[in-house]
Design a protein around this motif. Structure first.
Motif, PDB file in Angstrom:
ATOM      1  N   UNK A 102       0.832  -1.346   0.056  1.00  0.00           N
ATOM      2  CA  UNK A 102       0.066   0.067   0.007  1.00  0.00           C
ATOM      3  C   UNK A 102       0.927   1.184  -0.112  1.00  0.00           C
ATOM      4  N   UNK A 103       0.536   2.102  -0.850  1.00  0.00           N
ATOM      5  CA  UNK A 103       1.161   3.500  -0.948  1.00  0.00           C
ATOM      6  C   UNK A 103       0.471   4.165   0.277  1.00  0.00           C
ATOM      7  N   UNK A 104       1.311   4.668   1.048  1.00  0.00           N
ATOM      8  CA  UNK A 104       0.894   5.234   2.468  1.00  0.00           C
ATOM      9  C   UNK A 104      -0.414   4.523   3.157  1.00  0.00           C
ATOM     10  N   UNK A 105      -0.472   4.605   4.591  1.00  0.00           N
ATOM     11  CA  UNK A 105      -1.482   4.184   5.388  1.00  0.00           C
ATOM     12  C   UNK A 105      -1.638   5.012   6.654  1.00  0.00           C
ATOM     13  N   UNK A 106      -1.730   4.557   7.869  1.00  0.00           N
ATOM     14  CA  UNK A 106      -1.820   5.488   8.921  1.00  0.00           C
ATOM     15  C   UNK A 106      -0.925   6.036   9.469  1.00  0.00           C
ATOM     16  N   UNK A 107       0.557   5.807   9.130  1.00  0.00           N
ATOM     17  CA  UNK A 107       1.459   6.587   9.326  1.00  0.00           C
ATOM     18  C   UNK A 107       1.405   7.906   8.771  1.00  0.00           C
ATOM     19  N   UNK A 108       0.897   8.024   7.648  1.00  0.00           N
ATOM     20  CA  UNK A 108       0.841   9.279   6.928  1.00  0.00           C
ATOM     21  C   UNK A 108      -0.240  10.149   7.919  1.00  0.00           C
ATOM     22  N   UNK A 109      -1.132   9.663   8.405  1.00  0.00           N
ATOM     23  CA  UNK A 109      -2.115  10.484   9.320  1.00  0.00           C
ATOM     24  C   UNK A 109      -1.366  10.783  10.669  1.00  0.00           C
ATOM     25  N   UNK A 110      -0.545  10.155  11.126  1.00  0.00           N
ATOM     26  CA  UNK A 110       0.422  10.555  12.006  1.00  0.00           C
ATOM     27  C   UNK A 110       1.232  11.496  11.637  1.00  0.00           C
ATOM     28  N   UNK A 111       1.836  11.677  10.570  1.00  0.00           N
ATOM     29  CA  UNK A 111       2.830  12.652  10.228  1.00  0.00           C
ATOM     30  C   UNK A 111       1.773  14.194   9.545  1.00  0.00           C
ATOM     31  N   UNK A 115       0.983  15.548  13.084  1.00  0.00           N
ATOM     32  CA  UNK A 115       2.288  16.398  13.424  1.00  0.00           C
ATOM     33  C   UNK A 115       1.889  17.909  12.641  1.00  0.00           C
ATOM     34  N   UNK A 116       2.143  17.743  11.424  1.00  0.00           N
ATOM     35  CA  UNK A 116       1.967  18.916  10.647  1.00  0.00           C
ATOM     36  C   UNK A 116       0.822  20.042  10.860  1.00  0.00           C
ATOM     37  N   UNK A 117      -0.513  19.098  10.818  1.00  0.00           N
ATOM     38  CA  UNK A 117      -1.650  19.845  11.043  1.00  0.00           C
ATOM     39  C   UNK A 117      -1.888  20.158  12.738  1.00  0.00           C
ATOM     40  N   UNK A 118      -0.845  19.457  13.362  1.00  0.00           N
ATOM     41  CA  UNK A 118      -1.189  19.911  14.838  1.00  0.00           C
ATOM     42  C   UNK A 118      -2.232  19.296  15.790  1.00  0.00           C
ATOM     43  N   UNK A 119      -2.993  18.171  15.062  1.00  0.00           N
ATOM     44  CA  UNK A 119      -4.033  17.513  15.935  1.00  0.00           C
ATOM     45  C   UNK A 119      -3.396  16.587  17.050  1.00  0.00           C
ATOM     46  N   UNK A 120      -2.137  16.144  16.951  1.00  0.00           N
ATOM     47  CA  UNK A 120      -1.480  15.350  17.902  1.00  0.00           C
ATOM     48  C   UNK A 120      -1.788  13.848  17.772  1.00  0.00           C
ATOM     49  N   UNK A 121      -1.000  12.943  18.341  1.00  0.00           N
ATOM     50  CA  UNK A 121      -1.024  11.527  18.172  1.00  0.00           C
ATOM     51  C   UNK A 121      -2.231  11.068  18.763  1.00  0.00           C
ATOM     52  N   UNK A 122      -2.592  11.628  19.853  1.00  0.00           N
ATOM     53  CA  UNK A 122      -3.860  11.032  20.617  1.00  0.00           C
ATOM     54  C   UNK A 122      -5.090  10.963  19.932  1.00  0.00           C
ATOM     55  N   UNK A 123      -5.352  12.012  19.009  1.00  0.00           N
ATOM     56  CA  UNK A 123      -6.668  12.103  18.129  1.00  0.00           C
ATOM     57  C   UNK A 123      -6.411  10.955  17.101  1.00  0.00           C
ATOM     58  N   UNK A 124      -5.323  10.819  16.428  1.00  0.00           N
ATOM     59  CA  UNK A 124      -4.828  10.109  15.389  1.00  0.00           C
ATOM     60  C   UNK A 124      -5.172   8.427  15.851  1.00  0.00           C
ATOM     61  N   UNK A 125      -4.530   8.292  17.217  1.00  0.00           N
ATOM     62  CA  UNK A 125      -4.359   6.904  17.772  1.00  0.00           C
ATOM     63  C   UNK A 125      -6.000   6.515  18.165  1.00  0.00           C
ATOM     64  N   UNK A 126      -6.708   7.316  18.637  1.00  0.00           N
ATOM     65  CA  UNK A 126      -8.045   7.093  19.030  1.00  0.00           C
ATOM     66  C   UNK A 126      -8.955   6.333  17.685  1.00  0.00           C
ATOM     67  N   UNK A 127      -8.617   7.198  16.501  1.00  0.00           N
ATOM     68  CA  UNK A 127      -9.330   6.883  15.330  1.00  0.00           C
ATOM     69  C   UNK A 127      -8.788   5.447  14.991  1.00  0.00           C
TER      70      UNK A 127
END
Length: 219
Positions: A102-111, A115-127
């Motif tokens: 797969x070309x990108x997956x959830x690590x892209x959401x963390x990055x 990180x770049x949009x400033x939502x933080x890891x916890x929000x991504x991890x919850x989803x």
């Protein structure tokens, strides 16, 4: 009652990650070729996207629209597409013994969003926990390069999508997010120096894939 697929019969899930212009599209086919040459049944896919409906959601995410998209809305759209992708393609393919690349997956959401949009890891991890359950990639190949180099390459491809229109500072944060993920999960990640000539990059990829195939008893 249908019996669960044994672990040895389950396919493997490999993701290719990195910022803009690091060569993911070029090298996705190369990695697929290595896996196919090893006698594996390979399913190529991408995120956002991968199924017809998920691809329609992708267009909402990446196409410039003139309307401001709040970071949380962007993240929710991506996970909506990911849910469709998982249930419509990734899980069935793995259960059937196919190797999913797969070309990108959830690590892209963390990055990107974490990180770049400033939502933080916890929000991504919850989803992540609610959409994926326990499913995670078995191997992640992270193509890493200076964002300035990647943006120059991406700019030569033509019209920029909504993400490619971001400034260098944004992609510097994306890179930081990816490298933080790689540092936190060294057993899963393999770092590839994508600033090198293509021949060198592909030799790095070949080495990592051969090692992974050995571990999984495929060579």
């Amino acid at each position: 009652m249908k019996q669960p697929v044994a672990d040895h019969a389950r396919g493997r899930f490999i993701t290719l990650e990195g910022g803009e212009g690091v060569g993911k599209s070029t090298n996705l086919g190369f990695v697929a070729g290595l896996l196919t040459a090893a006698g594996l049944d390979v399913q190529l896919t991408r995120e956002p996207g991968g199924t017809p409906l998920a691809e329609r959601v992708r267009q909402l995410i990446v196409a410039p629209s003139g309307e401001q998209v709040p970071p949380i809305a962007e993240l929710l759209l991506i996970f909506a597409a990911r849910s469709l992708h998982l249930e419509g393609l990734i899980r069935p393919a793995l259960a059937a013994g196919r190797w999913v690349l797969c070309d990108r997956f959830t690590d892209a959401s963390y990055a990107y969003q974490g990180r770049a949009r400033g939502l933080g890891d916890e929000t991504v991890a919850w989803l992540e926990a609610r959409v994926q359950g326990e499913l995670r990639p078995d191997l992640t190949l992270l193509l890493d390069a200076d964002p300035a180099v990647g943006l120059a390459r991406a700019g030569a491809r033509g019209a920029a999508d909504r993400f490619e229109q971001e400034r260098l500072e944004f992609f510097t944060r994306v890179r930081e997010g990816y490298l933080a993920r790689a540092a936190a999960e060294p057993a899963r990640f393999r770092l590839v120096d994508a600033s090198r000539p293509l021949e060198d990059v592909q030799q790095q990829l070949r080495n990592h894939i051969q090692e992974f195939l050995q571990v999984n008893g495929k060579i």
